[in-house]
Scaffold this motif. Structure first.
Motif, PDB file in Angstrom:
ATOM      1  N   ILE A 183       0.850  -1.191   0.000  1.00 56.49           N
ATOM      2  CA  ILE A 183       0.000   0.000   0.000  1.00 56.49           C
ATOM      3  C   ILE A 183       0.887   1.243   0.000  1.00 56.49           C
ATOM      4  O   ILE A 183       2.102   1.143   0.177  1.00 56.49           O
ATOM      5  N   LEU A 184       0.246   2.408  -0.191  1.00 59.85           N
ATOM      6  CA  LEU A 184       0.965   3.662  -0.033  1.00 59.85           C
ATOM      7  C   LEU A 184       1.333   3.821   1.443  1.00 59.85           C
ATOM      8  O   LEU A 184       0.512   3.569   2.321  1.00 59.85           O
ATOM      9  N   CYS A 185       2.544   4.235   1.697  1.00 62.52           N
ATOM     10  CA  CYS A 185       3.013   4.374   3.071  1.00 62.52           C
ATOM     11  C   CYS A 185       2.409   5.623   3.708  1.00 62.52           C
ATOM     12  O   CYS A 185       2.539   6.726   3.168  1.00 62.52           O
ATOM     13  N   PRO A 186       1.760   5.470   4.872  1.00 66.08           N
ATOM     14  CA  PRO A 186       1.185   6.637   5.553  1.00 66.08           C
ATOM     15  C   PRO A 186       2.219   7.442   6.336  1.00 66.08           C
ATOM     16  O   PRO A 186       1.908   8.500   6.862  1.00 66.08           O
ATOM     17  N   PHE A 187       3.464   6.976   6.383  1.00 68.20           N
ATOM     18  CA  PHE A 187       4.492   7.628   7.183  1.00 68.20           C
ATOM     19  C   PHE A 187       5.349   8.615   6.395  1.00 68.20           C
ATOM     20  O   PHE A 187       6.201   9.288   6.967  1.00 68.20           O
ATOM     21  N   HIS A 188       5.161   8.681   5.076  1.00 67.41           N
ATOM     22  CA  HIS A 188       5.858   9.674   4.253  1.00 67.41           C
ATOM     23  C   HIS A 188       5.023   9.944   3.002  1.00 67.41           C
ATOM     24  O   HIS A 188       4.057   9.250   2.722  1.00 67.41           O
ATOM     25  N   ASN A 189       5.385  10.976   2.281  1.00 60.89           N
ATOM     26  CA  ASN A 189       4.675  11.332   1.058  1.00 60.89           C
ATOM     27  C   ASN A 189       4.998  10.288  -0.005  1.00 60.89           C
ATOM     28  O   ASN A 189       6.089  10.287  -0.564  1.00 60.89           O
ATOM     29  N   ASP A 190       4.061   9.419  -0.274  1.00 66.16           N
ATOM     30  CA  ASP A 190       4.288   8.264  -1.140  1.00 66.16           C
ATOM     31  C   ASP A 190       3.416   8.342  -2.381  1.00 66.16           C
ATOM     32  O   ASP A 190       2.223   8.619  -2.282  1.00 66.16           O
ATOM     33  N   LYS A 191       3.996   8.108  -3.541  1.00 64.80           N
ATOM     34  CA  LYS A 191       3.238   8.100  -4.794  1.00 64.80           C
ATOM     35  C   LYS A 191       3.055   6.688  -5.335  1.00 64.80           C
ATOM     36  O   LYS A 191       2.148   6.420  -6.102  1.00 64.80           O
ATOM     37  N   ASN A 192       3.943   5.798  -4.951  1.00 60.40           N
ATOM     38  CA  ASN A 192       3.872   4.394  -5.361  1.00 60.40           C
ATOM     39  C   ASN A 192       3.832   3.526  -4.106  1.00 60.40           C
ATOM     40  O   ASN A 192       4.502   3.832  -3.126  1.00 60.40           O
ATOM     41  N   PRO A 193       3.075   2.446  -4.143  1.00 65.04           N
ATOM     42  CA  PRO A 193       3.013   1.572  -2.973  1.00 65.04           C
ATOM     43  C   PRO A 193       4.404   1.061  -2.580  1.00 65.04           C
ATOM     44  O   PRO A 193       5.085   0.424  -3.368  1.00 65.04           O
ATOM     45  N   SER A 194       4.831   1.404  -1.382  1.00 62.16           N
ATOM     46  CA  SER A 194       6.152   0.975  -0.936  1.00 62.16           C
ATOM     47  C   SER A 194       6.104   0.289   0.429  1.00 62.16           C
ATOM     48  O   SER A 194       7.117  -0.205   0.904  1.00 62.16           O
ATOM     49  N   LEU A 195       4.941   0.266   1.060  1.00 58.72           N
ATOM     50  CA  LEU A 195       4.820  -0.362   2.367  1.00 58.72           C
ATOM     51  C   LEU A 195       4.226  -1.755   2.196  1.00 58.72           C
ATOM     52  O   LEU A 195       3.158  -1.913   1.601  1.00 58.72           O
ATOM     53  N   SER A 196       4.917  -2.749   2.687  1.00 61.92           N
ATOM     54  CA  SER A 196       4.430  -4.127   2.666  1.00 61.92           C
ATOM     55  C   SER A 196       3.900  -4.473   4.041  1.00 61.92           C
ATOM     56  O   SER A 196       4.589  -4.274   5.046  1.00 61.92           O
ATOM     57  N   PHE A 197       2.672  -4.972   4.086  1.00 58.88           N
ATOM     58  CA  PHE A 197       2.075  -5.415   5.347  1.00 58.88           C
ATOM     59  C   PHE A 197       1.845  -6.907   5.245  1.00 58.88           C
ATOM     60  O   PHE A 197       1.170  -7.378   4.336  1.00 58.88           O
ATOM     61  N   ASN A 198       2.407  -7.653   6.182  1.00 58.62           N
ATOM     62  CA  ASN A 198       2.289  -9.106   6.191  1.00 58.62           C
ATOM     63  C   ASN A 198       1.178  -9.501   7.160  1.00 58.62           C
ATOM     64  O   ASN A 198       1.324  -9.339   8.376  1.00 58.62           O
ATOM     65  N   PHE A 199       0.083 -10.014   6.623  1.00 54.21           N
ATOM     66  CA  PHE A 199      -1.071 -10.387   7.449  1.00 54.21           C
ATOM     67  C   PHE A 199      -0.866 -11.701   8.191  1.00 54.21           C
ATOM     68  O   PHE A 199      -1.582 -12.002   9.128  1.00 54.21           O
ATOM     69  N   THR A 200       0.107 -12.484   7.792  1.00 51.86           N
ATOM     70  CA  THR A 200       0.389 -13.723   8.511  1.00 51.86           C
ATOM     71  C   THR A 200       0.993 -13.424   9.871  1.00 51.86           C
ATOM     72  O   THR A 200       0.621 -14.017  10.876  1.00 51.86           O
ATOM     73  N   PHE A 201       1.931 -12.467   9.903  1.00 52.76           N
ATOM     74  CA  PHE A 201       2.645 -12.157  11.139  1.00 52.76           C
ATOM     75  C   PHE A 201       2.254 -10.826  11.766  1.00 52.76           C
ATOM     76  O   PHE A 201       2.672 -10.516  12.876  1.00 52.76           O
ATOM     77  N   GLY A 202       1.482  -9.994  11.052  1.00 52.56           N
ATOM     78  CA  GLY A 202       1.059  -8.707  11.585  1.00 52.56           C
ATOM     79  C   GLY A 202       2.186  -7.692  11.645  1.00 52.56           C
ATOM     80  O   GLY A 202       2.260  -6.893  12.581  1.00 52.56           O
TER      81      GLY A 202
END
Length: 70
Positions: free
Chosen positions: A34-53
């Protein structure tokens, strides 16, 4: 109780669908980008792993678990 065990137990009890919809994830299984909410992001750079949270941003190096994400 150790903090890691607490996080694991807590993540196992969370409704992953509600968590995903709250933060506009398009999926709640495996790993999503997804787009990272922690910096000004234009391309999805944040990976969230739902297996491990856990999450990691490859642009700004933000990382942590679901508790620090919220």
């Amino acid at each position: 109780m150790h903090i890691r065990k607490f996080e694991t137990i807590t993540w196992d009890k969370i409704d992953k669908g509600k968590f995903a919809s709250r933060f506009d994830f398009n999926d709640c299984e495996g790993e999503v980008k997804i787009l990272c909410p922690f910096h000004n992001d234009k391309n999805p750079s944040l990976s969230f792993n739902f297996t491990f949270g856990i999450f990691n941003c490859w642009s700004c190096s933000s990382n942590g678990n679901f508790i620090s994400f919220v």
